[in-house]
Design a protein around this motif. Structure first.
Motif, PDB file in Angstrom:
ATOM      1  N   ILE A   1      83.548  93.371  14.203  1.00 19.95           N
ATOM      2  CA  ILE A   1      84.510  94.391  14.627  1.00 19.95           C
ATOM      3  C   ILE A   1      85.884  93.771  14.824  1.00 19.95           C
ATOM      4  O   ILE A   1      86.914  94.336  14.422  1.00 19.95           O
ATOM      5  N   SER A   2      85.914  92.582  15.421  1.00 17.62           N
ATOM      6  CA  SER A   2      87.190  91.882  15.615  1.00 17.62           C
ATOM      7  C   SER A   2      87.874  91.625  14.277  1.00 17.62           C
ATOM      8  O   SER A   2      89.092  91.818  14.137  1.00 17.62           O
ATOM      9  N   GLU A   3      87.101  91.195  13.274  1.00 19.59           N
ATOM     10  CA  GLU A   3      87.664  90.956  11.946  1.00 19.59           C
ATOM     11  C   GLU A   3      88.203  92.255  11.336  1.00 19.59           C
ATOM     12  O   GLU A   3      89.292  92.272  10.742  1.00 19.59           O
ATOM     13  N   TYR A   4      87.458  93.342  11.500  1.00 18.89           N
ATOM     14  CA  TYR A   4      87.883  94.611  10.910  1.00 18.89           C
ATOM     15  C   TYR A   4      89.131  95.161  11.601  1.00 18.89           C
ATOM     16  O   TYR A   4      90.019  95.733  10.944  1.00 18.89           O
ATOM     17  N   VAL A   5      89.227  94.996  12.919  1.00 18.72           N
ATOM     18  CA  VAL A   5      90.437  95.418  13.627  1.00 18.72           C
ATOM     19  C   VAL A   5      91.630  94.610  13.126  1.00 18.72           C
ATOM     20  O   VAL A   5      92.728  95.142  12.939  1.00 18.72           O
ATOM     21  N   GLY A   6      91.399  93.315  12.873  1.00 18.78           N
ATOM     22  CA  GLY A   6      92.462  92.482  12.318  1.00 18.78           C
ATOM     23  C   GLY A   6      92.926  92.981  10.964  1.00 18.78           C
ATOM     24  O   GLY A   6      94.138  92.965  10.663  1.00 18.78           O
ATOM     25  N   LEU A   7      92.004  93.449  10.133  1.00 19.98           N
ATOM     26  CA  LEU A   7      92.384  94.013   8.838  1.00 19.98           C
ATOM     27  C   LEU A   7      93.211  95.286   9.012  1.00 19.98           C
ATOM     28  O   LEU A   7      94.198  95.508   8.294  1.00 19.98           O
ATOM     29  N   LEU A   8      92.818  96.119   9.971  1.00 20.09           N
ATOM     30  CA  LEU A   8      93.569  97.350  10.225  1.00 20.09           C
ATOM     31  C   LEU A   8      94.964  97.046  10.765  1.00 20.09           C
ATOM     32  O   LEU A   8      95.920  97.776  10.489  1.00 20.09           O
ATOM     33  N   GLU A   9      95.096  95.955  11.512  1.00 24.20           N
ATOM     34  CA  GLU A   9      96.427  95.535  11.955  1.00 24.20           C
ATOM     35  C   GLU A   9      97.268  95.088  10.768  1.00 24.20           C
ATOM     36  O   GLU A   9      98.461  95.394  10.694  1.00 24.20           O
ATOM     37  N   ARG A  10      96.662  94.354   9.849  1.00 29.36           N
ATOM     38  CA  ARG A  10      97.398  93.892   8.671  1.00 29.36           C
ATOM     39  C   ARG A  10      97.858  95.050   7.804  1.00 29.36           C
ATOM     40  O   ARG A  10      98.874  94.952   7.103  1.00 29.36           O
TER      41      ARG A  10
ATOM     42  N   GLU B   1      98.109  98.863  16.040  1.00 28.13           N
ATOM     43  CA  GLU B   1      99.082  97.950  16.648  1.00 28.13           C
ATOM     44  C   GLU B   1      98.584  97.571  18.039  1.00 28.13           C
ATOM     45  O   GLU B   1      98.201  98.435  18.831  1.00 28.13           O
ATOM     46  N   ALA B   2      98.589  96.280  18.321  1.00 27.24           N
ATOM     47  CA  ALA B   2      98.137  95.778  19.614  1.00 27.24           C
ATOM     48  C   ALA B   2      99.301  95.747  20.595  1.00 27.24           C
ATOM     49  O   ALA B   2     100.396  95.279  20.267  1.00 27.24           O
ATOM     50  N   GLN B   3      99.059  96.243  21.802  1.00 30.77           N
ATOM     51  CA  GLN B   3     100.020  96.134  22.905  1.00 30.77           C
ATOM     52  C   GLN B   3      99.593  94.932  23.742  1.00 30.77           C
ATOM     53  O   GLN B   3      98.615  94.983  24.489  1.00 30.77           O
ATOM     54  N   GLN B   4     100.304  93.845  23.590  1.00 33.22           N
ATOM     55  CA  GLN B   4      99.902  92.585  24.206  1.00 33.22           C
ATOM     56  C   GLN B   4     100.136  92.601  25.719  1.00 33.22           C
ATOM     57  O   GLN B   4     100.969  93.353  26.226  1.00 33.22           O
ATOM     58  N   PRO B   5      99.415  91.759  26.458  1.00 34.55           N
ATOM     59  CA  PRO B   5      99.596  91.713  27.912  1.00 34.55           C
ATOM     60  C   PRO B   5     100.867  90.973  28.294  1.00 34.55           C
ATOM     61  O   PRO B   5     101.342  90.104  27.566  1.00 34.55           O
ATOM     62  N   TRP B   6     101.400  91.332  29.439  1.00 35.00           N
ATOM     63  CA  TRP B   6     102.518  90.615  30.049  1.00 35.00           C
ATOM     64  C   TRP B   6     101.948  89.728  31.146  1.00 35.00           C
ATOM     65  O   TRP B   6     101.177  90.205  31.980  1.00 35.00           O
ATOM     66  N   THR B   7     102.282  88.456  31.138  1.00 34.42           N
ATOM     67  CA  THR B   7     101.645  87.511  32.051  1.00 34.42           C
ATOM     68  C   THR B   7     102.689  86.786  32.896  1.00 34.42           C
ATOM     69  O   THR B   7     102.937  85.591  32.711  1.00 34.42           O
ATOM     70  N   PRO B   8     103.319  87.485  33.838  1.00 32.75           N
ATOM     71  CA  PRO B   8     104.320  86.840  34.685  1.00 32.75           C
ATOM     72  C   PRO B   8     103.665  86.014  35.792  1.00 32.75           C
ATOM     73  O   PRO B   8     102.462  86.128  36.044  1.00 32.75           O
ATOM     74  N   ALA B   9     104.472  85.189  36.455  1.00 33.32           N
ATOM     75  CA  ALA B   9     103.998  84.499  37.656  1.00 33.32           C
ATOM     76  C   ALA B   9     103.794  85.541  38.761  1.00 33.32           C
ATOM     77  O   ALA B   9     104.542  86.512  38.875  1.00 33.32           O
TER      78      ALA B   9
END
Length: 384
Positions: free
Chosen positions: A215-224, A229-237
């Motif tokens: 599934i991870s590989e297939y999601v990567g193909l759909l992103e390509r 589109e992935a909404q990445q996390p924000w990692t502040p202090a």
């Protein structure tokens, strides 16, 4: 089509005639008045290095425009592009662009500059208007179609991706129905912290033995293919000992696409406010991403182990950031503003600075500046 408006000459690299030229004289595809458009260049990744060399040999800027509907599989051919190429992701239209008469009086760039909107109690849209705008695709050719016809076109688009496009960029061992089912599962989970294990369980109706890794590989193909589109996390202090969650949220490229594959039309969404709320949050993240990209920024999300979260964090290259909460109903804006303040209290603002603005985006609420400085506005009021 956007690039054609800017180009003085062009070639469609996936055209049969161009493919013949590519086999015998690939450099000739670069000949033409600048800017020269090379469309679907990723079907011939060797063009990247040819363009790079042509750029190095000439002092003229803006000689080429490279467009593609997929990301090439091998970044090795593209590692020498630093300083020569600017990358631009083209998203579908925002509500501000596709909805005629949209207010557009709450500017995201203005909020970063300290501007605050005037109160507009009449700006509050009705629920039917929110649903209608959400179901209106941001793909230009579909935006003017009747809603049912647009939904049919969007479902056909997913079928084409599953049957044709995926197999152009990778070898996929599962039946196309599996990819279609995965898109449905993603639509059901947009704007949520969904795991690949959960997605795999949703897809096992079509593929009983499929695992999270596949599934991870297939999601990567759909992103390509720019379907996901992935909404990445924000990692502040942080001020506390809480841990920041680091998993991305996944969105389909257009909220109307998510609604179409779920079979969620106007009547269903009026009766299913939970699904409507999820799709609406995805629509807000989509539009914020459009506006942030014009500022060189991006949209992330924040969630920590204490359960504090921010639906969208708009970050700019100069370090400024804005915190955004999303709520479909306008009457809940005050509660979301309190939630926003509680989450920001966890963040070490000595390290990252205070937010340039706090914003609660609603579906049916008015435009106001609350007593604590938090701005609330309907999505229909937002603009670059």
């Amino acid at each position: 089509m956007t690039a054609l408006h800017a180009a003085e000459s062009y070639v469609f690299v996936d055209d049969p005639d161009a493919r013949q030229v590519l086999d015998v004289a690939p450099r000739s595809l670069l000949d033409g008045r600048a800017p020269r458009l090379l469309d679907e260049w990723q079907t011939a990744p060797e063009l990247w290095n040819l363009v790079r060399r042509a750029v190095d040999a000439s002092g003229e800027p803006g000689r080429f425009i490279l467009t593609g509907s997929a990301v090439p599989p091998d970044d090795v051919t593209r590692h020498t592009g630093a300083g020569r190429f600017l990358r631009l992701r083209q998203r579908t239209m925002s509500w501000w662009e596709k909805v005629e008469g949209s207010g557009g009086h709450v500017s995201i760039s203005g909020l970063f500059d300290g501007d605050r909107p005037a109160a507009d109690l009449a700006a509050a849209p009705g629920l039917e208007s929110v649903i209608d705008n959400l179901l209106r695709p941001g793909f230009p050719a579909m935006a003017v179609l009747p809603r049912e016809l647009a939904a049919d076109r969007l479902r056909a688009y997913v079928e084409d991706v599953a049957h044709v496009d995926i197999r152009r960029i990778a070898t996929v061992r599962h039946d196309p129905r599996v990819m279609g089912q995965l898109v449905v599962a993603l639509a059901r989970s947009v704007a949520a912290d969904v795991t690949f294990t959960t997605l795999a369980s949703d897809v096992r109706v079509a593929a009983p033995t499929i695992g999270a890794e596949t599934i991870s590989e297939y999601v990567g193909l759909l992103e390509r293919l720019f379907v996901v589109e992935a909404q990445q996390p924000w990692t502040p202090a942080l001020r506390s000992r809480a841990r920041v969650r680091t998993s991305p949220k996944l969105h389909l490229v257009d909220p109307a696409l998510a609604a179409a594959v779920l079979g969620a039309g106007s009547e269903r969404l009026q009766d299913d406010l939970e699904t409507l709320g999820v799709l609406f949050e995805s629509a807000v993240v989509h539009d914020l991403s459009v506006f942030a990209s014009a500022l060189g920024g991006e949209v992330r999300h924040y969630r920590d182990s204490n359960g504090k979260e921010v639906d969208a964090v708009v970050t700019l290259p100069d370090g400024r950031w804005g915190a955004v909460e999303v709520k479909l109903g306008g009457t809940k804006a005050t509660a979301r503003a309190a939630s926003l303040r509680a989450a920001i209290d966890q963040i070490d603002t000595d390290a990252v600075g205070d937010p340039a603005f706090r914003l609660v985006v609603t579906g049916t609420g008015p435009t106001l500046v609350m007593d604590d400085g938090t701005v609330t506005a309907p999505l229909s009021a937002l603009a670059p």
